[in-house]
Design a protein around this motif. Structure first.
Motif, PDB file in Angstrom:
ATOM      1  N   VAL A  26      48.127  19.266  59.481  1.00 48.48           N
ATOM      2  CA  VAL A  26      49.343  17.875  59.156  1.00 48.48           C
ATOM      3  C   VAL A  26      48.058  16.910  59.082  1.00 48.48           C
ATOM      4  O   VAL A  26      47.675  16.510  60.533  1.00 48.48           O
ATOM      5  N   ARG A  27      47.452  16.455  58.614  1.00 46.99           N
ATOM      6  CA  ARG A  27      46.185  15.601  58.171  1.00 46.99           C
ATOM      7  C   ARG A  27      46.232  13.827  59.246  1.00 46.99           C
ATOM      8  O   ARG A  27      47.428  13.009  58.549  1.00 46.99           O
ATOM      9  N   TYR A  28      45.930  13.910  59.853  1.00 45.75           N
ATOM     10  CA  TYR A  28      45.959  12.359  60.389  1.00 45.75           C
ATOM     11  C   TYR A  28      43.856  12.137  60.863  1.00 45.75           C
ATOM     12  O   TYR A  28      43.342  13.452  61.417  1.00 45.75           O
ATOM     13  N   ASP A  29      43.500  11.490  59.882  1.00 45.34           N
ATOM     14  CA  ASP A  29      41.820  11.449  58.969  1.00 45.34           C
ATOM     15  C   ASP A  29      41.574  10.805  60.799  1.00 45.34           C
ATOM     16  O   ASP A  29      42.364  10.013  61.554  1.00 45.34           O
ATOM     17  N   THR A  68      52.052   6.795  61.128  1.00 46.13           N
ATOM     18  CA  THR A  68      52.558   7.767  61.412  1.00 46.13           C
ATOM     19  C   THR A  68      53.592   7.842  62.461  1.00 46.13           C
ATOM     20  O   THR A  68      55.095   7.352  63.210  1.00 46.13           O
ATOM     21  N   ILE A  69      53.167   6.803  64.026  1.00 43.94           N
ATOM     22  CA  ILE A  69      53.789   6.356  64.983  1.00 43.94           C
ATOM     23  C   ILE A  69      54.478   5.291  64.570  1.00 43.94           C
ATOM     24  O   ILE A  69      55.643   5.217  64.784  1.00 43.94           O
ATOM     25  N   SER A  70      54.272   4.436  63.583  1.00 43.09           N
ATOM     26  CA  SER A  70      54.953   3.442  63.650  1.00 43.09           C
ATOM     27  C   SER A  70      56.059   3.266  62.831  1.00 43.09           C
ATOM     28  O   SER A  70      56.699   2.541  63.207  1.00 43.09           O
ATOM     29  N   ALA A  71      55.550   4.019  62.068  1.00 44.90           N
ATOM     30  CA  ALA A  71      57.126   4.643  61.042  1.00 44.90           C
ATOM     31  C   ALA A  71      58.354   5.084  61.716  1.00 44.90           C
ATOM     32  O   ALA A  71      59.659   5.390  62.240  1.00 44.90           O
ATOM     33  N   PHE A  72      57.962   5.994  63.120  1.00 47.96           N
ATOM     34  CA  PHE A  72      58.606   7.042  64.425  1.00 47.96           C
ATOM     35  C   PHE A  72      58.956   5.493  64.659  1.00 47.96           C
ATOM     36  O   PHE A  72      60.848   5.664  65.656  1.00 47.96           O
ATOM     37  N   ILE A  73      58.861   4.835  65.611  1.00 48.20           N
ATOM     38  CA  ILE A  73      58.994   4.234  66.056  1.00 48.20           C
ATOM     39  C   ILE A  73      60.164   3.339  65.509  1.00 48.20           C
ATOM     40  O   ILE A  73      61.234   2.608  65.754  1.00 48.20           O
ATOM     41  N   LYS A  74      59.360   2.481  64.246  1.00 52.44           N
ATOM     42  CA  LYS A  74      60.649   1.968  63.204  1.00 52.44           C
ATOM     43  C   LYS A  74      61.601   2.626  63.020  1.00 52.44           C
ATOM     44  O   LYS A  74      62.873   1.817  62.555  1.00 52.44           O
ATOM     45  N   SER A  75      61.753   3.727  62.731  1.00 51.41           N
ATOM     46  CA  SER A  75      62.896   4.455  63.025  1.00 51.41           C
ATOM     47  C   SER A  75      64.035   4.650  63.717  1.00 51.41           C
ATOM     48  O   SER A  75      65.459   4.386  63.371  1.00 51.41           O
ATOM     49  N   MET A  76      63.449   4.642  64.748  1.00 52.78           N
ATOM     50  CA  MET A  76      64.174   4.308  65.565  1.00 52.78           C
ATOM     51  C   MET A  76      64.897   3.214  66.123  1.00 52.78           C
ATOM     52  O   MET A  76      66.125   2.302  66.227  1.00 52.78           O
ATOM     53  N   ARG A  77      64.155   2.101  65.637  1.00 53.44           N
ATOM     54  CA  ARG A  77      64.809   0.271  65.720  1.00 53.44           C
ATOM     55  C   ARG A  77      65.737   0.368  65.206  1.00 53.44           C
ATOM     56  O   ARG A  77      66.376  -0.030  65.529  1.00 53.44           O
ATOM     57  N   GLY A  78      65.750   0.702  64.079  1.00 50.03           N
ATOM     58  CA  GLY A  78      65.723   0.830  62.260  1.00 50.03           C
ATOM     59  C   GLY A  78      67.524   1.250  62.999  1.00 50.03           C
ATOM     60  O   GLY A  78      68.457   1.881  61.734  1.00 50.03           O
ATOM     61  N   SER A  79      67.542   2.352  63.787  1.00 51.90           N
ATOM     62  CA  SER A  79      69.286   3.012  63.381  1.00 51.90           C
ATOM     63  C   SER A  79      69.113   4.415  62.418  1.00 51.90           C
ATOM     64  O   SER A  79      70.217   4.435  62.473  1.00 51.90           O
ATOM     65  N   ASP A  80      67.732   4.668  62.276  1.00 49.11           N
ATOM     66  CA  ASP A  80      67.969   6.017  61.370  1.00 49.11           C
ATOM     67  C   ASP A  80      67.631   7.358  62.210  1.00 49.11           C
ATOM     68  O   ASP A  80      66.597   7.641  61.919  1.00 49.11           O
ATOM     69  N   PRO A  81      67.959   8.256  62.875  1.00 48.87           N
ATOM     70  CA  PRO A  81      68.027   9.372  63.505  1.00 48.87           C
ATOM     71  C   PRO A  81      68.269  10.151  62.834  1.00 48.87           C
ATOM     72  O   PRO A  81      66.768  10.802  63.013  1.00 48.87           O
ATOM     73  N   ASP A  82      68.047  10.291  61.345  1.00 43.73           N
ATOM     74  CA  ASP A  82      66.852  11.339  60.660  1.00 43.73           C
ATOM     75  C   ASP A  82      65.706  11.064  59.966  1.00 43.73           C
ATOM     76  O   ASP A  82      64.633  12.429  60.183  1.00 43.73           O
ATOM     77  N   ALA A  85      58.455  15.252  64.380  1.00 44.30           N
ATOM     78  CA  ALA A  85      58.778  17.171  64.412  1.00 44.30           C
ATOM     79  C   ALA A  85      57.229  17.458  63.017  1.00 44.30           C
ATOM     80  O   ALA A  85      56.381  17.417  63.410  1.00 44.30           O
ATOM     81  N   LYS A  86      56.622  15.608  62.691  1.00 44.88           N
ATOM     82  CA  LYS A  86      55.798  15.594  61.804  1.00 44.88           C
ATOM     83  C   LYS A  86      54.549  15.635  62.778  1.00 44.88           C
ATOM     84  O   LYS A  86      52.973  16.384  62.755  1.00 44.88           O
ATOM     85  N   MET A  87      54.522  14.478  64.227  1.00 48.38           N
ATOM     86  CA  MET A  87      53.585  14.555  64.566  1.00 48.38           C
ATOM     87  C   MET A  87      53.974  15.581  66.242  1.00 48.38           C
ATOM     88  O   MET A  87      52.455  16.319  65.902  1.00 48.38           O
ATOM     89  N   LEU A  88      54.652  16.526  66.415  1.00 51.82           N
ATOM     90  CA  LEU A  88      54.881  17.838  66.637  1.00 51.82           C
ATOM     91  C   LEU A  88      54.286  18.893  66.201  1.00 51.82           C
ATOM     92  O   LEU A  88      52.964  19.734  66.678  1.00 51.82           O
ATOM     93  N   TYR A  89      54.217  18.858  65.085  1.00 55.65           N
ATOM     94  CA  TYR A  89      53.630  19.915  64.186  1.00 55.65           C
ATOM     95  C   TYR A  89      52.213  19.327  64.121  1.00 55.65           C
ATOM     96  O   TYR A  89      51.261  20.577  64.092  1.00 55.65           O
ATOM     97  N   ALA A  90      51.668  18.844  64.025  1.00 56.60           N
ATOM     98  CA  ALA A  90      49.903  18.077  63.552  1.00 56.60           C
ATOM     99  C   ALA A  90      49.794  18.108  65.479  1.00 56.60           C
ATOM    100  O   ALA A  90      48.283  17.880  65.448  1.00 56.60           O
ATOM    101  N   GLY A  91      50.284  18.391  66.724  1.00 60.87           N
ATOM    102  CA  GLY A  91      49.921  18.658  67.410  1.00 60.87           C
ATOM    103  C   GLY A  91      49.807  16.787  68.338  1.00 60.87           C
ATOM    104  O   GLY A  91      48.734  17.574  69.995  1.00 60.87           O
ATOM    105  N   GLU A  92      50.845  16.897  68.333  1.00 63.84           N
ATOM    106  CA  GLU A  92      50.430  14.920  69.041  1.00 63.84           C
ATOM    107  C   GLU A  92      50.899  15.163  70.502  1.00 63.84           C
ATOM    108  O   GLU A  92      51.513  16.494  70.790  1.00 63.84           O
TER     109      GLU A  92
END
Length: 437
Positions: A249-252, A261-275, A282-289
């Motif tokens: 999962v490309r992290y250039d 991706t990290i930014s979107a992850f944090i903003k999604s939690m802040r924005g109350s969108d659990p999905d 999942a994307k971060m875990l699959y990429a080996g974060e």
């Protein structure tokens, strides 16, 4: 020749697995774990001085438990014997003890016994070793992936020093991979392989701090990849992903995708969108974060964006951070998912951020003095200075509250904390309003 000496010679054999050939023989060659083997640390000094007591190494696979035991074998003047708890029986231990007694009695030479996977010993086997550890016949070195406080005899624990090993950091894994590819003597430098920066980053990320996992992948890649027209074996990110059986999962290389991706992850939690939040998890875990990095971001979000609207969010996040370090992948993904979903679904407030920001700004701009009645009065002569003598003890008053000046006089009346209207903070706001009316 004992089992350990035999294994040590085998490791020098070019047919031995790469991870075994690359094992260091001195402390200076060890990569990682500087919190216990740094030059100013107890374990480093004990090994160098050959004054080692019984110890237990505790940590995930591939973090260097056996490696450190082998380093000790190379540096100690004691006899060194290794057994594996999954295969050794009482007869094996009796033989070790007999040799140890003979060595101590005839040559005044101590014996160090390395027990790999010591948590696999049953209570009887552990009890058998105890008196010989206690009287100094044997110095025990145990290695375990399980928490020794749960899995190892309490009496053995009390006679041993516990050293916890952590998953290797990304840069440490990269150091080992570069040794593996380019070291001619111990590594695979004679194969003429080169590894792309992207492949190096990918393997360092995806290995999850497990050095053996990363080294096995690079060895497989070099042995199975055909030479290019330039005569070199090129390890690309595609080759690396095949060898470690993880899709890229490309992290250039510039880090844009990673940070996006990290930014979107944090903003999604802040924005109350659990999905959305759990998708980016999942994307971060699959990429080996790094799961510790993810856990840190969840803890920060729980305080920064949820705060006192739901104080349990921070408790859940901290518990998750502790749990993932103890459990590791793949099960850690469930724990992280629970924490992410809780934080994303919780009522939100940034009043804690605002309060400390305003307070820090105030500290920078104003010089203040603690009111006299709040100053420490627990020393001789404090009363003569007037310290604390008119202080009112809040618990002596109705509602455990009494009005008095707490803020320094220079900034009296300044408001830093403004509770919001969400969740628990609504109650806090009402309570403070009631007290200060």
């Amino acid at each position: 020749m004992d089992l350990f000496e035999y294994a040590r010679e085998k490791n020098m054999d070019k047919e031995a697995p790469l991870a075994s050939r690359l094992r260091p023989v001195t402390l200076e060659e060890v990569v990682g774990q500087q919190h216990i083997i740094g030059k100013d640390k107890l374990l480093y000094r004990a090994i160098k001085a050959d004054k080692l007591g019984s110890i237990i190494f505790y940590g995930p696979p591939g973090t260097g438990k056996t490696t450190l035991a082998r380093v000790i074998a190379h540096t100690t003047s004691a006899e060194f014997t290794q057994i594996n708890a999954t295969a050794a029986g009482k007869k094996d231990m009796e033989e070790v003890v007999k040799k140890a007694k003979d060595s101590l009695g005839m040559y005044q030479k101590k014996t160090i016994l390395f027990v790999d996977e010591i948590h696999r010993f049953n209570k009887g086997q552990q009890d058998y070793l105890l008196p010989f550890v206690e009287d100094g016949t044997i110095t025990l070195i145990g290695a375990t992936t399980e928490n020794p406080y749960f899995e190892v005899n309490g009496a053995l624990i009390s006679r041993s020093s516990i050293f916890e090993l952590y998953p290797l950091e990304k840069e440490e894994i990269k150091t080992l991979l570069l040794r593996a590819v380019y070291d001619v003597e111990k590594g695979m430098g004679s194969y003429g392989a080169v590894i792309d920066d992207e492949a190096l980053d990918f393997l360092a990320d995806i290995s999850g701090g497990d050095a053996r996992n990363a080294l096995n992948a690079i060895e497989l890649g070099i042995l199975t990849t055909e030479r290019s027209q330039d005569g070199k074996i090129h390890i690309t990110v595609e080759t690396a992903s095949q060898c470690i059986q993880k899709r890229v999962v490309r992290y250039d290389k510039t880090g844009d995708n990673h940070y996006d991706t990290i930014s979107a992850f944090i903003k999604s939690m802040r924005g109350s969108d659990p999905d959305a939040a759990v998708y980016y998890l999942a994307k971060m875990l699959y990429a080996g974060e790094d799961i510790k990095f993810i856990a840190r971001r969840i803890m920060i979000c729980a305080s920064e964006d949820v705060g006192n609207a739901d104080p349990m969010a921070l408790t859940v996040a901290v518990s998750a951070a502790q749990a993932v370090e103890r459990v590791g992948m793949p099960e850690a993904q469930i724990i992280l998912s629970q924490a992410v979903l809780y934080v994303a679904s919780a009522p939100k407030s940034n009043s804690a951020v605002n309060a400390i920001s305003r307070a820090m700004e105030n500290v920078r701009n104003y010089k203040t003095t603690v009111p006299v009645h709040l100053q420490d009065a627990h020393y001789k002569g404090a009363g003569k200075l007037g310290h604390g003598i008119v202080y009112k003890y809040a618990h002596d008053y109705p509602n455990h509250y009494v009005k008095q000046q707490y803020m320094p006089e220079e900034i009296e009346g300044t408001v830093f904390y403004e509770p919001g209207d969400n969740g628990k903070e609504r109650e806090i706001k009402e309570w403070l309003s009631f007290l200060h009316q």
